[in-house]
Design a protein around this motif. Structure first.
Motif, mmCIF file in Angstrom:
data_model
loop_
_atom_site.group_PDB
_atom_site.id
_atom_site.type_symbol
_atom_site.label_atom_id
_atom_site.label_comp_id
_atom_site.label_asym_id
_atom_site.label_seq_id
_atom_site.Cartn_x
_atom_site.Cartn_y
_atom_site.Cartn_z
ATOM 1 N N UNK A 25 31.885 -6.079 146.109
ATOM 2 C CA UNK A 25 32.820 -7.047 146.642
ATOM 3 C C UNK A 25 32.893 -8.405 146.342
ATOM 4 N N UNK A 26 31.587 -8.878 145.972
ATOM 5 C CA UNK A 26 31.501 -10.321 145.678
ATOM 6 C C UNK A 26 31.839 -10.476 144.115
ATOM 7 N N UNK A 27 32.196 -9.465 143.451
ATOM 8 C CA UNK A 27 32.304 -9.656 142.014
ATOM 9 C C UNK A 27 34.118 -9.866 141.809
ATOM 10 N N UNK A 28 34.353 -10.502 140.575
ATOM 11 C CA UNK A 28 35.667 -10.809 140.401
ATOM 12 C C UNK A 28 35.808 -10.327 138.845
ATOM 13 N N UNK A 29 36.639 -9.532 138.548
ATOM 14 C CA UNK A 29 36.936 -8.901 137.328
ATOM 15 C C UNK A 29 35.774 -8.216 136.804
ATOM 16 N N UNK A 30 34.780 -7.595 137.591
ATOM 17 C CA UNK A 30 33.567 -7.050 137.003
ATOM 18 C C UNK A 30 32.497 -8.145 136.841
ATOM 19 N N UNK A 31 32.541 -9.259 137.241
ATOM 20 C CA UNK A 31 31.389 -10.247 136.843
ATOM 21 C C UNK A 31 31.367 -11.112 138.076
ATOM 22 N N UNK A 32 30.130 -11.671 138.111
ATOM 23 C CA UNK A 32 29.690 -12.421 139.098
ATOM 24 C C UNK A 32 28.556 -13.414 138.659
ATOM 25 N N UNK A 33 28.811 -14.953 138.598
ATOM 26 C CA UNK A 33 27.987 -15.723 138.297
ATOM 27 C C UNK A 33 27.047 -16.326 139.443
ATOM 28 N N UNK A 34 26.123 -16.279 139.371
ATOM 29 C CA UNK A 34 24.976 -16.724 140.512
ATOM 30 C C UNK A 34 23.718 -17.456 139.794
ATOM 31 N N UNK A 35 22.600 -17.429 140.645
ATOM 32 C CA UNK A 35 21.497 -18.045 139.928
ATOM 33 C C UNK A 35 20.188 -17.105 140.494
ATOM 34 N N UNK A 36 19.291 -17.207 139.619
ATOM 35 C CA UNK A 36 17.890 -16.958 140.322
ATOM 36 C C UNK A 36 17.061 -18.088 139.866
ATOM 37 N N UNK A 37 16.397 -18.660 140.862
ATOM 38 C CA UNK A 37 15.368 -19.856 141.050
ATOM 39 C C UNK A 37 16.481 -20.809 140.568
ATOM 40 N N UNK A 38 16.105 -21.520 139.237
ATOM 41 C CA UNK A 38 16.854 -22.807 138.896
ATOM 42 C C UNK A 38 17.738 -22.240 137.563
ATOM 43 N N UNK A 39 17.801 -21.025 137.275
ATOM 44 C CA UNK A 39 18.568 -20.258 136.270
ATOM 45 C C UNK A 39 19.777 -19.571 136.529
ATOM 46 N N UNK A 40 20.822 -20.196 135.810
ATOM 47 C CA UNK A 40 22.099 -19.427 136.147
ATOM 48 C C UNK A 40 22.045 -17.837 135.423
ATOM 49 N N UNK A 41 22.503 -16.858 136.275
ATOM 50 C CA UNK A 41 22.360 -15.596 135.509
ATOM 51 C C UNK A 41 23.956 -15.095 136.003
ATOM 52 N N UNK A 42 24.324 -14.168 134.955
ATOM 53 C CA UNK A 42 25.606 -13.657 134.971
ATOM 54 C C UNK A 42 25.434 -12.046 135.475
ATOM 55 N N UNK A 43 26.143 -11.553 136.451
ATOM 56 C CA UNK A 43 26.096 -10.059 136.675
ATOM 57 C C UNK A 43 27.296 -9.461 136.107
ATOM 58 N N UNK A 44 27.191 -8.441 135.484
ATOM 59 C CA UNK A 44 28.124 -7.691 134.726
ATOM 60 C C UNK A 44 28.354 -6.185 135.201
ATOM 61 N N UNK A 45 29.685 -5.896 135.614
ATOM 62 C CA UNK A 45 29.539 -4.405 135.788
ATOM 63 C C UNK A 45 30.220 -3.739 134.587
ATOM 64 N N UNK A 46 29.432 -2.685 133.996
ATOM 65 C CA UNK A 46 30.034 -1.774 132.933
ATOM 66 C C UNK A 46 29.870 -0.569 133.205
#
Length: 507
Positions: free
Chosen positions: A19-40
């Motif tokens: 539910x947090x995703x928008x158009x199958x993607x969600x930009x967040x972070x792990x520690x100090x690094x940005x990470x992109x979650x993608x639903x495929x």
């Protein structure tokens, strides 16, 4: 990540839901690094969010099966491995492990990156492969051969004095003074040695003997080959008028050329660009960034009308005029008397720096002397093999059967050359991989990027969606009712979708 930049989005180690995703993607972070979650499909992937080419935002890209495509320059990455599967990106992206507990998705540890140069050492069937050319196609081929596990010798012969570089930068950011020189090399010199690639700079090739399977160098030495790739590229068309050989007259193709123009611009006040090509106008924009007065002389009524149409041509002219460029269209330079350029119209332009951008010519002499079939380019099959078995051609010299236009075409685009180099390398290894990629290029004019996919040597009409003057548009170039090419300004996702549509229409 720099200390003054805050991490993006939610903490992905704490968990998120679909539910947090928008158009199958969600930009967040792990520690100090940005990470992109993608639903495929039914899977979730975690990947580095910036393209490894020019750091384009993959969150704005297009997901196709289990890959993601960059919105800026159409690089493509595997969501499973992070591997760069299509140029212009060369380096893989980091990927993270995912854990799912019912509807909760958590990002765990980052996967270890595979060792880049170790694979070839244990691969079978050593052979002698020679690549003639140190540009995009030759570089991509050499790199792909090692990535595919080729264990034989790779000799790369370049008549340039510089290691393979990011050539599009030479007329854009580097020439404008916005990119340092250490951004230019595609790989450092040590990388070639580490990968076992024998890169020979300042090396001319005098002849190719297809029967003896030997290449003769300019110094008389010869090299045997089992497979050969011709990637000799193109050279600038020289201006054939009196005064064209003067030292203040330049062309732009190599690092040395760009450096020479930068050096001349440091003391120049007024520049003349002859030709309103993509290169010519990118040079004009870069010289305006260096505060030179710039004049452009070209025979056409509108810049780039043949490729982009009249409406886009008018926009590009207006854009450059807004930034101070002076156009002298439907005119030509007849002679250069010292710093004075005499035009056919009778006008004269004083310029202490002249850059000629009237097109390029494919370097075909080696292929023709070797007896390879040629037709306004080196004729190749869909596998990029020439008329002689075991000899391949790629890049600006190659004319190949394009499945979409249903014609044989030759394209002088950087990304096309890189992709052909990759395909040629795999076929040198015995694959039967058809080259059917959709041609793509981009051009930058001040703050306006133009992306173009497809290939339309001519077109009946142009369908315009949006506003060209408003810098928000998608143009479809059609012939006989078929869309052959699409250009856009700030419609990056639409441009990617158009590329995919053209791909899927082939067959």
């Amino acid at each position: 990540m720099s200390e003054d930049k805050k991490p993006s989005g939610p903490d992905l180690t704490a968990g998120v839901t679909l539910a947090d995703f928008k158009d199958g993607k969600l930009l967040g972070h792990v520690g100090g690094e940005d990470v992109l979650l993608v639903q495929a499909g039914g899977e979730i992937f975690a990947i580095e969010p910036a393209c490894s080419h020019y750091h384009g935002p993959l969150a704005e890209g297009l997901v196709v099966d289990d890959t993601i495509r960059c919105p800026w320059h159409h690089a493509c990455f595997s969501l499973r491995t992070g591997e760069a599967t299509r140029p212009p990106a060369l380096n893989a992206l980091a990927v993270w492990e995912i854990a799912q507990d019912r509807d909760r998705i958590r990002v765990q540890r980052k996967r270890e990156s595979p060792k880049r140069s170790a694979a070839y050492r244990n691969a079978p069937t050593p052979e002698k492969f020679v690549i003639v050319g140190g540009g995009a196609a030759g570089f991509a081929a050499a790199e792909t051969l090692r990535r595919e596990g080729f264990a034989g010798t790779i000799t790369m012969l370049s008549n340039d004095g510089a290691v393979p570089v990011d050539r599009p930068n030479l007329s854009k950011d580097y020439l404008a003074g916005d990119a340092p020189e250490d951004w230019l090399p595609l790989r450092g010199e040590d990388d070639y040695q580490d990968a076992g690639i024998d890169l020979r700079l300042n090396t001319n090739v005098a002849a190719i003997d297809p029967r003896a399977r030997r290449v003769t160098l300019g110094n008389g030495d010869s090299l045997p080959f089992d497979r050969l790739l011709l990637a000799t590229g193109a050279e600038p068309v020289k201006l054939q008028i009196p005064g064209a050989e003067q030292p203040h007259v330049h062309t732009l193709r190599s690092v040395a050329d760009s450096r020479a123009i930068i050096k001349a611009a440091a003391s120049a006040k007024r520049a003349l660009v002859i030709g309103a090509s993509f290169i010519g106008l990118e040079v004009a924009a870069s010289l305006r960034a260096r505060k030179l007065e710039v004049h452009v002389v070209a025979p056409e009524a509108r810049p780039m009308q043949k490729v982009l149409g009249s409406e886009m041509g008018d926009f590009i002219r207006a854009l450059h005029e807004e930034n101070g460029v002076n156009f002298h269209l439907e005119d030509t330079v007849e002679r250069l008397d010292g710093p004075r350029a005499m035009l056919k119209s009778g006008a004269a332009i004083e310029a202490d720096l002249v850059v000629v951008g009237i097109g390029v010519r494919p370097r075909l002499a080696l292929a023709e002397q070797a007896g390879l079939a040629a037709d306004r380019g080196v004729s190749v099959t869909e596998y990029l093999e020439t008329s002689v078995a075991g000899i391949f051609a790629a890049g600006d010299i190659a004319r190949w059967p394009d499945p979409h236009t249903r014609h044989t075409i030759r394209v002088e685009h950087w990304v096309v050359a890189e992709r052909q180099g990759q395909t040629a390398a795999r076929n040198m290894l015995g694959r039967r991989e058809r080259f059917d990629a959709v041609p793509f290029f981009w051009s930058q004019h001040y703050d306006v990027p133009i992306n173009y996919v497809g290939h339309a040597e001519s077109f009946d009409d142009v369908a315009i969606d949006g506003s060209i003057s408003g810098k928000d548009c998608l143009l479809k170039y059609r012939k006989g009712g078929r869309v052959l090419a699409v250009a856009s300004i700030y419609r990056d996702l639409d441009n990617l979708k158009a590329e995919l549509e053209i791909e899927r229409s082939r067959g």
